[in-house]
Design a protein around this motif. Sequence first.
Motif, mmCIF file in Angstrom:
data_model
loop_
_atom_site.group_PDB
_atom_site.id
_atom_site.type_symbol
_atom_site.label_atom_id
_atom_site.label_comp_id
_atom_site.label_asym_id
_atom_site.label_seq_id
_atom_site.Cartn_x
_atom_site.Cartn_y
_atom_site.Cartn_z
ATOM 1 N N UNK A 218 0.829 -1.200 0.000
ATOM 2 C CA UNK A 218 0.000 0.000 0.000
ATOM 3 C C UNK A 218 0.871 1.261 0.000
ATOM 4 N N UNK A 219 1.955 1.253 0.735
ATOM 5 C CA UNK A 219 2.838 2.412 0.747
ATOM 6 C C UNK A 219 3.430 2.656 -0.640
ATOM 7 N N UNK A 220 3.845 1.572 -1.330
ATOM 8 C CA UNK A 220 4.417 1.710 -2.668
ATOM 9 C C UNK A 220 3.385 2.205 -3.670
ATOM 10 N N UNK A 221 2.133 1.721 -3.548
ATOM 11 C CA UNK A 221 1.057 2.189 -4.440
ATOM 12 C C UNK A 221 0.804 3.682 -4.258
ATOM 13 N N UNK A 222 0.770 4.125 -3.018
ATOM 14 C CA UNK A 222 0.525 5.535 -2.747
ATOM 15 C C UNK A 222 1.649 6.385 -3.324
ATOM 16 N N UNK A 223 2.893 5.908 -3.203
ATOM 17 C CA UNK A 223 4.028 6.654 -3.749
ATOM 18 C C UNK A 223 3.912 6.774 -5.272
ATOM 19 N N UNK A 224 3.464 5.692 -5.946
ATOM 20 C CA UNK A 224 3.326 5.720 -7.402
ATOM 21 C C UNK A 224 2.218 6.675 -7.833
ATOM 22 N N UNK A 225 1.104 6.672 -7.093
ATOM 23 C CA UNK A 225 -0.001 7.597 -7.402
ATOM 24 C C UNK A 225 0.460 9.039 -7.253
ATOM 25 N N UNK A 226 1.230 9.319 -6.168
ATOM 26 C CA UNK A 226 1.722 10.675 -5.962
ATOM 27 C C UNK A 226 2.598 11.131 -7.106
ATOM 28 N N UNK B 129 8.361 6.458 -17.603
ATOM 29 C CA UNK B 129 7.823 5.116 -17.439
ATOM 30 C C UNK B 129 8.919 4.118 -17.077
ATOM 31 N N UNK B 130 10.067 4.230 -17.736
ATOM 32 C CA UNK B 130 11.124 3.238 -17.527
ATOM 33 C C UNK B 130 11.842 3.430 -16.184
ATOM 34 N N UNK B 131 12.001 4.701 -15.724
ATOM 35 C CA UNK B 131 12.781 4.955 -14.511
ATOM 36 C C UNK B 131 11.931 5.112 -13.259
ATOM 37 N N UNK B 132 10.679 5.494 -13.414
ATOM 38 C CA UNK B 132 9.855 5.739 -12.237
ATOM 39 C C UNK B 132 8.753 4.703 -12.055
ATOM 40 N N UNK B 133 7.995 4.454 -13.142
ATOM 41 C CA UNK B 133 6.805 3.611 -13.002
ATOM 42 C C UNK B 133 7.154 2.137 -12.911
ATOM 43 N N UNK B 134 7.945 1.636 -13.839
ATOM 44 C CA UNK B 134 8.223 0.202 -13.880
ATOM 45 C C UNK B 134 8.942 -0.313 -12.622
ATOM 46 N N UNK B 135 9.989 0.388 -12.089
ATOM 47 C CA UNK B 135 10.600 -0.094 -10.839
ATOM 48 C C UNK B 135 9.617 -0.109 -9.673
ATOM 49 N N UNK B 136 8.745 0.908 -9.596
ATOM 50 C CA UNK B 136 7.779 0.940 -8.498
ATOM 51 C C UNK B 136 6.761 -0.181 -8.635
#
Length: 782
Positions: free
Chosen positions: A744-752, A770-777
Amino acid sequence: MASVGATPGRTPQGPGPREASASFPSPAPVPDPREAEEEEEEEPAEIHLCVLWNSGYLGIAYYDTSDSTIYFMPDAPDHESLKLLQRVLDEIDPQSVVTSAKQDENMTRFLGKLASQEHREPKRPEIILLPSVDFGLEISKQRLLSGNYSFIPDSMTATEKILFLSSIIPFDCLLTVRALGGLLKFMGRRRIGVELEDYNVSIPILGFKKFALTHLVSIDQDTYSVLQIFKSEPHPSVYKVASGLKEGLSLFGILNRCRCKWGEKLLRLWFTRPTQDLEELNSRLDVIQFFLLPQNLDMAQMLHRLLGHIKNVPLILKRMKLSHTKVSDWQVLYKTVYSALGLRDACRSLPQSIQLFRDIAQEFSDDLHHIASLIGKVVDFEGSLAENRFTVLPNIDPEIDEKKRRLTGLPSFLTEVARKELENLDPRIPSCSVIYIPLIGFLLCIPRLPSMVETSDFEIEGLDFMFLSEEKLHYRSARTKELDALLGDLHCDIRDQETLLMYQLQCQVLARAAVLTRVLDLASRLDVLLALASAARDYGYSRPRYSPRLLGVRIQNGRHPLMELCARTFVPNSAECGGYKGRVKVITGPNSSGKSVYLKQQVAKAVNNATERSLVLIDEFGKGTNTVDGLALLAAVIRHWLALGPTCPHIFVATNFLSLIQLQLLPQGPLVQYLTMETCEDGNDLVFFYQVCEGVANASHASHTAAQAGLPEKLIARGKEVSDLICSGEPIKPVKELLKEKQMENCQMLVDKFLKLDLEDPSLDLDIFMSQEVLPAAATIL
C-alpha cells in the motif's frame, strides 16, 4: 623595608599521649592547608630502565624519580622471545629504555618491535643505545662504588663503604652490575632530576632495592580490565584535568582504604604482582586476621590515624639532597617521624609472633627519636611559617639570639637616632626617620619638599643622596654609616647563620635516610593490611586457606565482590576444581541467569600460555562471529586443552552454544564436567535462582530474556516463530500483514508521482518517466 623581629618560639602541641610516646617533643602543629597541598604536589614520576641480554639471561635496573631509588633484578633467565622483559616493561612502563648498541638478533628484533608500537599507552618508550664500553664490568663496578649516596654516612671509610654496598648490590650477578653501571652513566649524561641544577649537584639516589618477578601469578592487562580489578574513569573535577583519571568501580577501588599515598601504591603493586609465595601470603593474612578480632578494633583505628601522618618521605629527602627544602617539609617530616614512633610503641605492645609487628618494633630504631628530637628542639615552626623560610628556636645559637635581640630593639633605637638627625637638618624639613633595608643598610628618610623639583634640588650638605621612592628621599649620613659598621646587615647575617644550621640538620637527617626509607616500607605494608582488614570486616570476607596438597581451587559460597554491591539480591555459589576430574567445566544457561557473574571472564592468549597450574575463564567465546564458525572455534580450543590430559589447565567456560553439547563436539571423559544455572518456568515467566548445579540447559530462553528487557510482544512472538522455523528446517516467510502494508505504501508513492506529473511541460519525456519511475515501483507492488 623595616626591621624584622623574632617572636619567642613556643613548643608545638602533639596529638596526645595515646597516639605516641611522650618521651620526645610534641609534634609540630598541622601545616597551613596551602602548605600541605604544596607538599602533596609532585612532578610526574619518570622511570628510566637499563637492560642487558646475554646467553639467555637478563640484567635489569631502573631509576624511579618518584622515590629517587634504583631498583635492580638479579640475573634472571629469559626465553629468546624475551617474555620476562616484556612483562617488566608492561608493569613499570618506562619513559626510556637504555641498552648497549652491541646486541644479538633477539634483542634487536625486540627493540625494533617495541619502537614501532605507536598504539602503546601513554606512549612508547624512547630507545637509547650507548656504546658497549659504557657497560664494561670493571667500569660499572667503579661507578657503583664511587657514587655519592646520601644514605651512606660520611664517616664511613672507603673499605666500609664497599662492604656496605656489597651487602645491598649482588656483585656476583655480572649482567645486573653492568646494567647498573650503564644506568648510572645514562643518568649522569641526562642529569635526570637535576637538569636545571649546577653541574656539581649530584643526582639524588636514596637507595638500591631488589625486585623480582619470580613466584608471581601471571595476569595480562586484558584480564585486569575484564575482571574489573582496575577501572579508570575521567575525573569529574575540572581541577583534576591534568591528572586525568580516577579509580571507578573496581576491586582495587573497594579495597583501597589506605591512609597514606605509599600504602595505596603498595596495594596497587600487590595487585599487579600477585604472589604465589605461601609464606608471604600467610604472613599478610595473619595481620588481617588479628585486626578482624573485635577486641583489636580500637588498636586498628588508632594505627590508621597515625598512618595518616606518614607522608612522602622520599620527596623530602630528595629536596634535602638538592637543598630545596621547604618550610612545610620540616613540619611534614617531624609529624611523620613522630607518628612512626607512635607506630613503634603500639606494635611493641602487640604479639611479637606476627612478623610485621616484630619488624616495626625492632627496625623503627632510636634514630627516629634522634631526628624527632633534633627537629623539635631546633626548628621554629611558627617563625618559619611567618617568614616563609627556615628559622630556629631561641637558645640554639647565642650569636643568632643576640642578633635577633638587636633586630627586635631596632625600632625604638632608630627613633632616637632620627630625632638627633632632625636637629642637624634644614628647619624647613618637618620630619625624618631612620630605616633599615636588608642588603642596603641604614638610611635617613625625609619627605620631599615642594621646592625639590629637579634632581639637583635633592642635594643636601653632609648627606649622600641614594634614591627617591614614594615622595620620600633616602640618604646616607655619618650616623647611618656608623650604624652600618656597628650593626652590619643583621637580617642577612641571621638568615645565613640559620641556613647553615638548616644544612647541618639536613645532613643529620640524610645520614639516617635508611631508617626513614624502612619506615615508609613497613608503614605502607601495615597501611595496606589495615585497609584490607577494614574491607573484610565490612563486607564479611573470610580468610582463605592454602594447601600445597590441593592442586586446584575450592570455593564455598563464593561471592562476586562488585556484583553483590550493585545487585539488590545476590546468590553465592560454590566451585571446586582440583585433581584430574572436572578440570574443564562447561556452564550453560539462559541469558541473564548469572553465568558471566559466576565466571567473569575470557583470558587472552590463554591457549599459548596456560599450564596445568593455570586458571582459564572463558565467557561467550566465539559469539562475535557467525554461529558455525564460533561453535567450531570454541570446540577446537577446548579439545586442544583436553588433549593434554592430566596437564590440562583448570578451565571454566560459559556459553550459549548448546550445540556444543547436543552435537557431542567434546570427547567424553572425567576431565569434562557440565554445569548449568538453575531456573524454573512459572507459566510464561522464567525464574532465575542464580545457583550453579550439575546438568545442561535445554534451551536458551531468549524470549524470556527479551521480555524482561522490555521488547514488544509482537517482536518477541515473531522471533519465536522464526526460531521454530529454523529448528524445523522450514523456509522463513515474511509476515503477510507487513507485506500488505508495504504494498500500500508503494502504491501511494506511485499515485503521488502521477499526480505531480505536468503533461504540458515540453521537456517531459514519458518514455524515461515510465522506464525509470513507473516500472521499478510496479515491480515492488506486484
